[in-house]
Design an enzyme around this catalytic site. Sequence first.
Site, PDB file in Angstrom:
ATOM      1  N   ILE A  99       0.856  -1.207   0.000  1.00 41.89           N
ATOM      2  CA  ILE A  99       0.000   0.000   0.000  1.00 41.89           C
ATOM      3  C   ILE A  99       0.881   1.243   0.000  1.00 41.89           C
ATOM      4  O   ILE A  99       0.637   2.207  -0.719  1.00 41.89           O
ATOM      5  CB  ILE A  99      -0.952   0.016   1.214  1.00 41.89           C
ATOM      6  CG1 ILE A  99      -1.923  -1.150   1.141  1.00 41.89           C
ATOM      7  CG2 ILE A  99      -1.720   1.334   1.278  1.00 41.89           C
ATOM      8  CD1 ILE A  99      -2.851  -1.275   2.327  1.00 41.89           C
TER       9      ILE A  99
ATOM     10  N   ASP B 144       9.354   2.438   8.368  1.00 37.79           N
ATOM     11  CA  ASP B 144       9.198   0.984   8.273  1.00 37.79           C
ATOM     12  C   ASP B 144      10.126   0.365   9.316  1.00 37.79           C
ATOM     13  O   ASP B 144      10.773   1.076  10.096  1.00 37.79           O
ATOM     14  CB  ASP B 144       9.430   0.467   6.838  1.00 37.79           C
ATOM     15  CG  ASP B 144       8.525  -0.733   6.532  1.00 37.79           C
ATOM     16  OD1 ASP B 144       8.717  -1.782   7.186  1.00 37.79           O
ATOM     17  OD2 ASP B 144       7.623  -0.615   5.681  1.00 37.79           O
TER      18      ASP B 144
ATOM     19  N   ASP C 290     -14.379   0.354   1.515  1.00 42.03           N
ATOM     20  CA  ASP C 290     -15.653  -0.382   1.451  1.00 42.03           C
ATOM     21  C   ASP C 290     -16.737   0.500   0.822  1.00 42.03           C
ATOM     22  O   ASP C 290     -17.556   0.035   0.029  1.00 42.03           O
ATOM     23  CB  ASP C 290     -16.068  -0.816   2.857  1.00 42.03           C
ATOM     24  CG  ASP C 290     -14.921  -1.493   3.591  1.00 42.03           C
ATOM     25  OD1 ASP C 290     -14.607  -2.635   3.263  1.00 42.03           O
ATOM     26  OD2 ASP C 290     -14.311  -0.851   4.473  1.00 42.03           O
TER      27      ASP C 290
ATOM     28  N   HIS D 199     -14.640  -2.644   9.622  1.00 43.89           N
ATOM     29  CA  HIS D 199     -14.021  -2.995   8.331  1.00 43.89           C
ATOM     30  C   HIS D 199     -13.731  -4.502   8.377  1.00 43.89           C
ATOM     31  O   HIS D 199     -12.598  -4.940   8.552  1.00 43.89           O
ATOM     32  CB  HIS D 199     -12.733  -2.190   8.120  1.00 43.89           C
ATOM     33  CG  HIS D 199     -11.970  -2.623   6.903  1.00 43.89           C
ATOM     34  ND1 HIS D 199     -12.462  -2.488   5.628  1.00 43.89           N
ATOM     35  CD2 HIS D 199     -10.763  -3.221   6.757  1.00 43.89           C
ATOM     36  CE1 HIS D 199     -11.589  -2.978   4.761  1.00 43.89           C
ATOM     37  NE2 HIS D 199     -10.544  -3.438   5.418  1.00 43.89           N
TER      38      HIS D 199
ATOM     39  N   SER E 123      -5.549  -5.982  -1.236  1.00 47.31           N
ATOM     40  CA  SER E 123      -5.762  -4.802  -2.086  1.00 47.31           C
ATOM     41  C   SER E 123      -4.729  -3.737  -1.746  1.00 47.31           C
ATOM     42  O   SER E 123      -4.392  -3.539  -0.581  1.00 47.31           O
ATOM     43  CB  SER E 123      -7.164  -4.252  -1.865  1.00 47.31           C
ATOM     44  OG  SER E 123      -7.302  -3.811  -0.535  1.00 47.31           O
TER      45      SER E 123
HETATM   46  P1  NAD Z   1       2.610  -5.162   3.394  1.00 47.11           P
HETATM   47  O1  NAD Z   1       3.034  -6.350   4.168  1.00 47.11           O
HETATM   48  O2  NAD Z   1       2.918  -5.107   1.919  1.00 47.11           O
HETATM   49  O3  NAD Z   1       3.238  -3.853   4.039  1.00 47.11           O
HETATM   50  C1  NAD Z   1       3.198  -3.611   5.400  1.00 47.11           C
HETATM   51  C2  NAD Z   1       4.471  -2.884   5.765  1.00 47.11           C
HETATM   52  O4  NAD Z   1       4.392  -2.582   7.163  1.00 47.11           O
HETATM   53  C3  NAD Z   1       5.737  -3.738   5.541  1.00 47.11           C
HETATM   54  O5  NAD Z   1       6.688  -2.993   4.783  1.00 47.11           O
HETATM   55  C4  NAD Z   1       6.227  -3.997   6.957  1.00 47.11           C
HETATM   56  O6  NAD Z   1       7.657  -4.089   7.040  1.00 47.11           O
HETATM   57  C5  NAD Z   1       5.701  -2.761   7.669  1.00 47.11           C
HETATM   58  N1  NAD Z   1       5.654  -2.859   9.125  1.00 47.11           N
HETATM   59  C6  NAD Z   1       5.471  -3.958   9.896  1.00 47.11           C
HETATM   60  N2  NAD Z   1       5.537  -3.624  11.188  1.00 47.11           N
HETATM   61  C7  NAD Z   1       5.751  -2.290  11.243  1.00 47.11           C
HETATM   62  C8  NAD Z   1       5.937  -1.376  12.295  1.00 47.11           C
HETATM   63  N3  NAD Z   1       5.920  -1.752  13.568  1.00 47.11           N
HETATM   64  N4  NAD Z   1       6.148  -0.070  11.985  1.00 47.11           N
HETATM   65  C9  NAD Z   1       6.202   0.340  10.699  1.00 47.11           C
HETATM   66  N5  NAD Z   1       6.062  -0.501   9.652  1.00 47.11           N
HETATM   67  C10 NAD Z   1       5.827  -1.796   9.928  1.00 47.11           C
HETATM   68  O7  NAD Z   1       1.054  -4.963   3.660  1.00 47.11           O
HETATM   69  P2  NAD Z   1       0.027  -4.056   2.854  1.00 47.11           P
HETATM   70  O8  NAD Z   1      -0.603  -4.876   1.810  1.00 47.11           O
HETATM   71  O9  NAD Z   1       0.655  -2.751   2.500  1.00 47.11           O
HETATM   72  O10 NAD Z   1      -1.104  -3.846   3.973  1.00 47.11           O
HETATM   73  C11 NAD Z   1      -0.849  -3.101   5.133  1.00 47.11           C
HETATM   74  C12 NAD Z   1      -2.001  -3.212   6.104  1.00 47.11           C
HETATM   75  O11 NAD Z   1      -3.165  -2.587   5.582  1.00 47.11           O
HETATM   76  C13 NAD Z   1      -2.415  -4.640   6.420  1.00 47.11           C
HETATM   77  O12 NAD Z   1      -2.733  -4.740   7.799  1.00 47.11           O
HETATM   78  C14 NAD Z   1      -3.651  -4.837   5.562  1.00 47.11           C
HETATM   79  O13 NAD Z   1      -4.476  -5.867   6.038  1.00 47.11           O
HETATM   80  C15 NAD Z   1      -4.283  -3.479   5.708  1.00 47.11           C
HETATM   81  N6  NAD Z   1      -5.287  -3.097   4.719  1.00 47.11           N
HETATM   82  C16 NAD Z   1      -6.351  -2.362   5.157  1.00 47.11           C
HETATM   83  C17 NAD Z   1      -7.306  -1.908   4.272  1.00 47.11           C
HETATM   84  C18 NAD Z   1      -8.484  -1.086   4.726  1.00 47.11           C
HETATM   85  O14 NAD Z   1      -9.360  -0.810   3.899  1.00 47.11           O
HETATM   86  N7  NAD Z   1      -8.589  -0.664   5.961  1.00 47.11           N
HETATM   87  C19 NAD Z   1      -7.176  -2.217   2.920  1.00 47.11           C
HETATM   88  C20 NAD Z   1      -6.083  -2.966   2.495  1.00 47.11           C
HETATM   89  C21 NAD Z   1      -5.138  -3.399   3.414  1.00 47.11           C
HETATM   90  C1  LMR Z   2      -9.278  -5.095   2.176  1.00 50.35           C
HETATM   91  O1  LMR Z   2     -10.431  -4.834   2.533  1.00 50.35           O
HETATM   92  O2  LMR Z   2      -8.968  -5.260   0.995  1.00 50.35           O
HETATM   93  C2  LMR Z   2      -8.204  -5.159   3.220  1.00 50.35           C
HETATM   94  O3  LMR Z   2      -8.736  -4.977   4.482  1.00 50.35           O
HETATM   95  C3  LMR Z   2      -7.377  -6.369   3.122  1.00 50.35           C
HETATM   96  C4  LMR Z   2      -8.105  -7.558   3.686  1.00 50.35           C
HETATM   97  O4  LMR Z   2      -7.504  -8.236   4.518  1.00 50.35           O
HETATM   98  O5  LMR Z   2      -9.244  -7.787   3.286  1.00 50.35           O
END
Ligand code: NAD
Ligand code: LMR
Length: 332
Positions: A17, A43, A160, A188, A243
């Site tokens: 993301i 990070d 969403d 969520h 996503s």
């Molecule tokens: P990812 O694994 O590609 O990236 C996460 C990053 O966070 C990594 O680079 C990791 O090293 C870093 N990280 C881990 N611990 C950390 C810390 N203590 N401090 C700082 N950085 C840290 O994951 P992603 O696909 O980018 O997703 C990130 C988060 O967002 C996940 O929890 C995912 O489920 C969530 N997400 C939420 C939504 C939403 O709509 N709310 C949508 C998509 C993803």
């Molecule tokens: C999403 O809604 O795409 C994110 O929260 C990732 C997940 O775990 O569903």
Amino acid sequence: MAKDPVRVLVTGAAGQIGYALVPMIARGVMLGADQPVILHMLDIPPAAEALNGVKMELVDAAFPLLKGVVATTDAVEACTGVNVAVMVGGFPRKEGMERKDVMSKNVSIYKSQASALEKHAAPNCKVLVVANPANTNALILKEFAPSIPEKNITCLTRLDHNRALGQVSERLSVQVSDVKNVIIWGNHSSTQYPDVNHATVKTPAGDKPVRELVADDAWLNGEFITTVQQRGAAIIKARKLSSALSAASSACDHIRDWVLGTQEGTFVSMGVYSDGSYNVPAGLIYSFPVTCKNGEWSIVQGLPIDEFSRKKLDLTAEELSEEKALAYSCLN
Ligand code: NAD
Ligand code: LMR
């Protein structure tokens, strides 16, 4: 006169993301085409080299609005002076997991980063938690950063919301920009309630209710809801990754509307600290319909809630109360 730069923190900036989000911020998608920004990217040490690579790419892209980049593995340095904090850092779920399955890994991160933000961010810093379980991480951040006003801590359910707009637009073959006022209530998670009872579509004859145009309550009360609830899992199944571009874009929508305001007559969904509106228990971070003005969100009041919706609002609130208890048990 040129505006002063706004400092925007992105945690987890070396992740997927983060990689989609930082160029959007540097291009003005989040805060406006005339708003200079300084990016703070955090990070963890194993990702330091990749983080530095992202910094190199930001330099190479020569974004005119980007006035500086801080790339660090030190939470204090990352949080210092930030005006907006987008908390993406954490562990994403994998196929077959529910979002609360990543709870124990992620809530402890939010507890420790709460104090770095509380002590070092700029006054009135606006916080958006993206990492899952997003509502509960935001609640933990709020509880362990008591001096940050509760109105400043939110979580992302705009993805969403946008998914719901997308589904209606596909179903009716209308422009997504002509659909408005869907609502995501609650968590969520797969208990969220995507509600079209107040949603409309712009037509040459004026705004028409989505229910009237779709004219298929079975779809609206069934497949539409489950599709939006399960969309995150469907993306994981298809991409083998969660996503990212849609999450990054929706995070920009969330902050842009919060800072610059929602359009007249339009509401959006944000996970915010519940004050008991709509008989949702106070003290949860719950997604509500909101409007934003002068940098503040307000829950849209007085929408009629039918019996079907009431049950769904309560169910997702119950899940959030359970998650809250589980989060505290993980922290103890
Ligand atoms: P990812 O694994 O590609 O990236 C996460 C990053 O966070 C990594 O680079 C990791 O090293 C870093 N990280 C881990 N611990 C950390 C810390 N203590 N401090 C700082 N950085 C840290 O994951 P992603 O696909 O980018 O997703 C990130 C988060 O967002 C996940 O929890 C995912 O489920 C969530 N997400 C939420 C939504 C939403 O709509 N709310 C949508 C998509 C993803
Ligand atoms: C999403 O809604 O795409 C994110 O929260 C990732 C997940 O775990 O569903």
